[in-house]
Design a protein around this motif. Structure first.
Motif: not given
Length: 283
Positions: A139-160
């Motif tokens: 999760l840490r390496s896949m987050k695009p930044g330091f801010a909290a994940l948006t719904t879209t970003e969280a969905q992309k990580i979940a799919d991956d």
């Protein structure tokens, strides 16, 4: 094999830097040398050959262990756990398949370190399934930044990673929850922080008496749980978990003290903690 192969020891008076310097002096093996040593070990049970295979790859363990420094766990223990994984890899390595030991061992090294992190990080079992463990370590390496994940970003990580979006968001909360500040920013004169809304009940007489009674029960319970252990198990628990900050001993330290393998110390520790837990459970 773990008890038969002697590795450079990370002792209490030693430093990570000096250990790394020592293991880096061990030359890497050519593919021909690697194959020959593996055949000697598997065909003739040549433990010296196994030792050479392990020693030549200790630097690999150090490199991998550095990637887990962000969990606040002792680097010496991370390296030791990785060394255990390396020895398991050597035991199972089959050079006839055309794969180098380096590539084969990475899986075993990471597996041991993963287990150690999951057992000890914040003393919370944060991942129970294979997918959740993959999420925890990526999760840490896949987050695009330091801010909290948006719904879209969280969905992309979940799919991956093959998990639910809710699991991604929950894991992010559990891993970053300690970063929430109770106090206001020094530059914010008009703002309010969570601490401003918390009532102070500590000074109330009933709360003070209750706290003292609870502390006494916890202290007596811990003493009773420790008393239920044999001398060696008690020594291991006290020096690993109850020592002052900076003075706790590593698995390697205790292995040298009791003249057993670090893996044996870990087994004794796990059994002792389990027994203490049963003692502390309410009747």
């Amino acid at each position: 094999m773990a008890s038969a192969v002697t590795l450079p020891v990370l002792s209490g008076g030693d430093s990570i830097e000096s250990y790394i310097q020592r293991v880096n002096t061990v030359p890497m093996l050519s593919q021909e040398e690697e194959t020959s040593l593996a055949q000697r070990y598997h065909q003739d049970n040549d433990l010296e050959a196994a030792k050479q295979l392990v020693m030549s790859h200790l630097r690999v363990v150090v490199s991998i262990a550095r990637g887990y420094s962000g969990y606040g766990l002792p680097q010496a223990d991370l390296i030791q756990e990785g060394n255990i994984g390396l020895m398991k890899a050597v035991k199972r390595f089959e050079p006839g398949r055309g794969v180098r030991l380096f590539s084969f061992a990475v899986h075993w090294i990471k597996a041991e370190i993963h287990e150690y992190v999951l057992r000890n990080w914040r003393l919370v079992r944060v991942a129970t399934t294979k997918a959740q463990r993959k999420l925890f370590f990526n999760l840490r390496s896949m987050k695009p930044g330091f801010a909290a994940l948006t719904t879209t970003e969280a969905q992309k990580i979940a799919d991956d990673l093959g998990v639910k979006r809710e699991e991604v968001l929950e894991m992010e909360t559990r891993m970053s929850g300690q970063d929430i500040s109770l106090v206001a920013d020094d530059n914010d004169d008009e703002g309010y922080a969570p601490i401003d809304w918390l009532a102070d009940h500590d000074s109330a007489p009933d709360a003070t008496l209750a706290r003292r009674a609870t502390d006494k029960l916890h202290t007596e319970g811990l003493q009773m749980a420790l008393a239920s252990l044999d001398e060696r198990s008690r020594r291991i628990v006290e020096t690993r978990w109850l020592a002052d900050e900076g003075s706790s001993l590593t698995l390697h330290d205790l292995a040298a003290e009791f003249d057993v393998s670090a893996e044996r110390i870990r087994q004794i520790e796990a059994k002792a903690l389990s027994k203490m837990k049963q003692t502390l459970l309410p009747a």
